[in-house]
Write a protein that holds these residues in place. Structure first.
Motif, PDB file in Angstrom:
ATOM      1  N   LYS B  94       0.848  -1.189   0.000  1.00 12.18           N
ATOM      2  CA  LYS B  94       0.000   0.000   0.000  1.00 12.18           C
ATOM      3  C   LYS B  94       0.882   1.237   0.000  1.00 12.18           C
ATOM      4  O   LYS B  94       1.848   1.321   0.764  1.00 12.18           O
ATOM      5  N   TRP B  95       0.580   2.177  -0.900  1.00  9.88           N
ATOM      6  CA  TRP B  95       1.284   3.464  -0.925  1.00  9.88           C
ATOM      7  C   TRP B  95       0.518   4.466  -0.070  1.00  9.88           C
ATOM      8  O   TRP B  95      -0.692   4.393   0.036  1.00  9.88           O
ATOM      9  N   ASN B  96       1.227   5.434   0.498  1.00  6.57           N
ATOM     10  CA  ASN B  96       0.509   6.556   1.104  1.00  6.57           C
ATOM     11  C   ASN B  96       0.065   7.508  -0.012  1.00  6.57           C
ATOM     12  O   ASN B  96       0.420   7.325  -1.182  1.00  6.57           O
ATOM     13  N   GLN B 101       5.689   6.774   0.837  1.00  2.00           N
ATOM     14  CA  GLN B 101       5.858   5.644   1.751  1.00  2.00           C
ATOM     15  C   GLN B 101       5.127   4.420   1.229  1.00  2.00           C
ATOM     16  O   GLN B 101       3.958   4.487   0.853  1.00  2.00           O
ATOM     17  N   LEU B 102       5.837   3.310   1.231  1.00  2.00           N
ATOM     18  CA  LEU B 102       5.290   2.060   0.719  1.00  2.00           C
ATOM     19  C   LEU B 102       5.310   1.034   1.846  1.00  2.00           C
ATOM     20  O   LEU B 102       6.371   0.719   2.387  1.00  2.00           O
ATOM     21  N   ASP B 103       4.121   0.550   2.227  1.00  2.00           N
ATOM     22  CA  ASP B 103       4.041  -0.457   3.292  1.00  2.00           C
ATOM     23  C   ASP B 103       3.771  -1.818   2.672  1.00  2.00           C
ATOM     24  O   ASP B 103       2.840  -1.965   1.877  1.00  2.00           O
ATOM     25  N   MET B 163       6.212   5.333  -9.351  1.00  2.00           N
ATOM     26  CA  MET B 163       6.735   4.568 -10.484  1.00  2.00           C
ATOM     27  C   MET B 163       7.901   3.651 -10.088  1.00  2.00           C
ATOM     28  O   MET B 163       8.329   2.822 -10.871  1.00  2.00           O
ATOM     29  N   GLU B 164       8.424   3.824  -8.851  1.00  2.92           N
ATOM     30  CA  GLU B 164       9.490   2.940  -8.377  1.00  2.92           C
ATOM     31  C   GLU B 164       8.935   1.592  -7.922  1.00  2.92           C
ATOM     32  O   GLU B 164       9.682   0.625  -7.773  1.00  2.92           O
ATOM     33  N   GLY B 165       7.623   1.550  -7.652  1.00  2.00           N
ATOM     34  CA  GLY B 165       7.011   0.347  -7.082  1.00  2.00           C
ATOM     35  C   GLY B 165       7.377  -0.945  -7.795  1.00  2.00           C
ATOM     36  O   GLY B 165       7.917  -1.869  -7.182  1.00  2.00           O
TER      37      GLY B 165
END
Lengths: 329, 562
Positions: B94-96, B101-103, B163-165
């Protein structure tokens, strides 16, 4: 003694010249290894983010900005110590390890094949030359045609017929991949079996050259007076052919053989390509395609040393056999 | 790999001719080459030429295998179909709201093959390791990861990074902290005995072949495919021979007469997937030092309209290529992102010679007595570089040369070595060259655009571009690319205006003149194994060299009869 000193000095200079060429020629080629790695990865899809370029430059130590001269001196130093560097295309394997793994395969395959075609060519050539003017003469054009056929074509025909169609020989590879490499009967048997067809193609394509040379030398020696004398003495025909005529006729071929032994180390790129054989020729191709300077230089060094070494041995042997070559002008 | 496919074209033709001889001979003899010992082993050829050198380090550019099979990413991103990422070591992410922030929630039942448990600490260790060693950071990861607890990781970025995801989640392969923390130099270690969480583990390694075997303790159950053997062959020509003899079960690369694979190789099938756009790369930007008539957009447009794509497809690509969009997105995969504002939805398959000449004339070109257009005394003549041995591209180039001659544009094809070609391409020292544009880690046209059309990835002529080879630079496109990094990819409506800008700007200047969308072809043994991807069920991009895609396919394959 001065003769030998001069020879050794000459070979040392030749070695230095070859090493220097080895250093400069690859660096004059366009392209750099990082670009090639990037392009390869791009084709696999995925990790070709522009950041990868920086990562590989760091990893391979390219773009270091070191001057050509300092690269050259450290190169000579490393070569002197036997340190051939790290291969880029198989990073981070040392070049000496790659060469060490590939060289025995090539030496065995091409070495044995060259020896066989030499022995076969000389024996047939001596016989054909002795019986010149008979139907045996037709062996000369027959074998030279085989030598003139482009090698890859001949190899592919043999593969198509003997491996694909009749299944007598394996299609490609150096050994049955189910076995473990090592000194055991299964593996050695498999290596010989896998090597037979590639060796056969080399023998077939090169026997003609030896045959032609030997036959023609034979023809000229049989016209010599000592052969006539031997015949007049009433010696056995086979004895004259082998001990008198062939023994003298073979000299130029021996020199040629020693030189071709030097080239054995270079392997046969096409043989190894057609048969996916794990030798030094395929490594050389890999090095050139990937601008892998260290691997290229390492292989060139081995070839250079082998060719120079073989030539030196021939030179020294000739001086022993034929004292006339020692007389200095 | 199709790079290698194009080498030794003469040899290949010879092989094709000989195949006929071989077929005749087999009719009498007939031999069964598939040994019983290999009945359940999938034998693959990746296109790698020469012997294997042991290297299972998933961060090394010269690794031979591991991503997806031995080492797993957190998620699998299908880069050919717009579907949800499939969980591997992760369960959900999940992104904020602003993408900083990526959880990630991790699965709690994964184990390393040495028996130790996989935890969030391993993920943090892996991410920290590549940040500390820039030489291992091929994805350009710039986050800071912390373990919230054993199964939750939180990654913070200093700027919006939606886009880094796909890179972080799908292209970084997790390694065990307890094995890697004591390595003195993790970037150059060859990892002789790889320990991963993946569905496969190393069985045995030899220079001519290495074998992976199924991991009985795999978190999602032991795969039905028990063994995969990777053969070392010398190139595509020997790959074809091995295919003919039934010695390999899967390879990716063209073979002669692709449409009749099922007839020529009994039991085998072929699949062709459009993936990379074949284009005429132009050094387009005079401001960055490009020289030649192709810096004039009218010339590029005239070429665009004058080429006959149907003819090129038939003569050069055995009709395996397909239509192409002028806006740099893939027609099928990216159909939802293709801009409605484009003047043409697809590049015309038939030439429009009248339009081409009209474009040239209104740009001030006049036809000379030799039938070639000229402006200011300079004839409209350009050189086009193509790699010697790439037979399909060479045919395409020859066809185009004739087509363009008809409208008064003179092209001189130059066949050069691969090294020379890639050097010229990188430095921008060319007028035209033929190549393909590649895609990114996820089914998103953002990546292709950010690689090939952004100012950040280009350079002046003489310096290496990385990889914007055409030297295209457009502030509107740059701004749209930056903005896209801060928009949640789920919010398609918010992203579309930026895609509109990018695609219409690209259509206006066409720095890479689109030719066709090239197909990637694989041949696989459908008699021995079932579960292969099909056009209707493209669960992964089918190419043996694609990682971790190949591992997804191994997971679905079953020996026939099971």
């Amino acid at each position: 003694m001065r003769y030998y000193a001069r020879k050794f000095a000459f070979y040392l200079v030749a070695l230095w010249a070859a090493l220097t060429l080895n250093f400069f020629i690859p660096r004059l080629m366009p392209g750099n290894p990082v670009d090639i790695l990037m392009a390869k990865l791009a084709q696999r899809g995925g990790t070709v983010d522009p950041s990868a370029r920086r990562a590989y430059e760091l990893l391979l130590g390219t773009n270091s900005g070191e001057s050509l001269l300092s690269q050259y001196t450290s190169y000579l130093g490393n070569m002197f110590r036997g340190d051939l560097g790290i291969s880029v295309s198989s990073f981070p394997t040392p070049v000496s390890q790659i060469i060490g793994e590939a060289l025995p395969w090539t030496l065995m395959l091409v070495g044995i094949a060259t020896f066989l075609s030499f022995v076969l060519g000389i024996a047939l050539g001596a016989f054909v030359g002795w019986r010149r003017g008979t139907w045996l003469d037709s062996l000369v054009p027959a074998t030279t045609v085989l030598a003139a056929v482009p090698y890859f074509w001949l190899a592919l025909i043999l593969v198509a017929v003997l491996s694909s169609a009749w299944g007598w020989f394996p299609l490609q590879g150096g050994y049955d991949v189910v076995l473990w490499p090592g000194w055991n009967a299964d593996f050695i048997g498999s290596a010989i079996y896998y090597g037979t067809l590639p060796a056969l193609t080399i023998v077939i394509s090169s026997v003609g050259g030896w045959l032609l040379g030997m036959r023609n030398m034979m023809v000229s020696t049989t016209a010599e007076d000592y052969v006539l004398t031997a015949q007049a003495k009433g010696l056995r025909d086979s004895r004259i052919m082998i001990k008198y005529a062939a023994r003298n006729a073979v000299l130029p071929s021996v020199a040629g053989f020693a030189i071709s032994l030097g080239f054995v180390v270079a392997g046969s790129i096409i043989t190894e390509q057609v048969f996916s054989y794990p030798g030094i020729g395929s490594k050389l191709l890999q090095a050139v395609q990937n601008n892998d300077y260290a691997l290229m230089q390492g292989i060139f060094l081995v070839i250079t040393v082998a060719v120079l070494g073989a030539n030196l041995v021939v030179d020294l042997l000739y001086a022993l056999i034929d004292p006339r070559t020692r007389v200095s002008g | 790999m199709f790079l290698k496919a194009r080498r030794f074209s003469r040899t290949r033709m010879a092989a094709a001719g000989l195949a006929a001889v071989a077929m005749l001979a087999t009719a009498c003899g007939g031999s069964d080459t598939a040994g019983d010992a290999n009945k359940d082993t999938l034998i693959v050829y990746t296109g790698q030429s020469g012997d294997w050198q042991l290297n299972f380090n998933p961060f090394s550019p010269t690794q031979i295998e591991g991503p997806g099979t031995i080492f797993e990413p957190l998620f699998f991103f299908n880069n050919i179909r717009d579907v949800e990422p499939r969980p591997r070591l992760g369960k959900s992410f999940k992104w904020n709201a602003d993408g900083t922030q990526l959880d990630v929630a991790l699965r709690d039942d994964a184990k390393w093959t040495d028996g130790q448990k996989f935890t969030a600490k391993d993920v943090v260790f892996t991410l920290d390791m590549i940040t500390k060693n820039p030489a291992m950071n091929g994805t350009g990861y710039k986050g800071v990861a912390t373990a919230v607890d054993d199964t939750n990781v939180s990654i913070k970025f200093t700027e919006p990074s939606f886009m880094e995801g796909p890179q972080v989640l799908g292209k970084i392969f997790m390694v065990p902290e307890h094995k890697w923390k004591d390595m003195s130099n993790p970037s150059t270690d060859v990892v002789k005995e790889p320990v991963g969480t993946g569905p496969f583990m190393l069985d045995e390694f030899k220079g001519q072949a290495f074998t992976l075997k199924a991991n009985a303790g795999y978190h999602s159950g032991e795969p039905a495919l028990k063994k995969v053997r990777y053969l070392a062959l010398s190139g595509n020509q020997s790959g074809e021979a091995a295919l003919k003899a039934g010695q390999i079960d899967w390879q990716t690369g063209p073979v002669p007469d692709i449409k009749d694979v099922e007839k020529n190789y009994p039991g085998y099938k072929a699949i062709t997937i459009p993936m990379n756009q074949t284009a005429l790369f132009t050094c387009s930007n005079a401001a960055l030092g490009c020289q030649g008539p192709q810096t004039d957009v009218a010339v590029r447009k005239a070429i665009y309209y004058a080429i006959n794509r149907t003819q090129i497809n038939a003569l050069a690509f055995e009709n395996t290529a397909s239509e192409v969009s002028p806006g740099a997105a893939l027609l099928e995969r990216d159909k939802d992102q293709i801009s409605a504002k484009l003047q043409e939805k697809t590049a015309p398959m038939q030439p429009d010679e009248a339009k081409a000449t009209q474009l040239l004339e209104s740009a001030g070109y006049a036809k000379g007595s030799d039938g070639v257009y000229a402006k200011d005394g300079k004839p409209l003549a350009m050189t086009l570089k193509v790699v010697a041995g790439w037979t399909d591209y060479i045919t395409a180039v020859d066809t185009m040369t004739q087509q363009l001659q008809k409208v008064g544009i003179k092209i001189t094809a130059q066949q050069v070595s691969w090294n020379e070609w890639s050097d010229a391409r990188g430095r921008g020292e060319f007028e035209l060259l033929i190549d393909a544009l590649h895609q990114g880690p996820a089914p998103d046209p953002f990546y292709n655009a950010s690689y090939f059309y952004s100012t950040a990835t280009t350079a002046k002529v003489g310096e290496a571009a990385n990889p914007n080879f055409s030297r295209f630079s457009n502030p509107a496109v740059d701004a749209a690319l930056t903005a896209l990094k801060g928009v949640d990819p789920e919010d398609t409506a918010a992203r579309q205006p930026y895609f509109d800008t990018i695609q219409t700007e690209i259509e206006k200047s066409i720095p890479y003149i689109p030719v066709l969308t090239g197909g990637t072809t694989s041949e696989y043994n459908a008699k021995k194994f079932t579960g292969w991807p099909t056009k209707d069920d493209l669960y992964a991009f089918p190419a043996i060299w694609a990682r971790p895609e190949a591992s997804e396919i191994y997971l679905k394959l079953k020996p026939a009869g099971q």
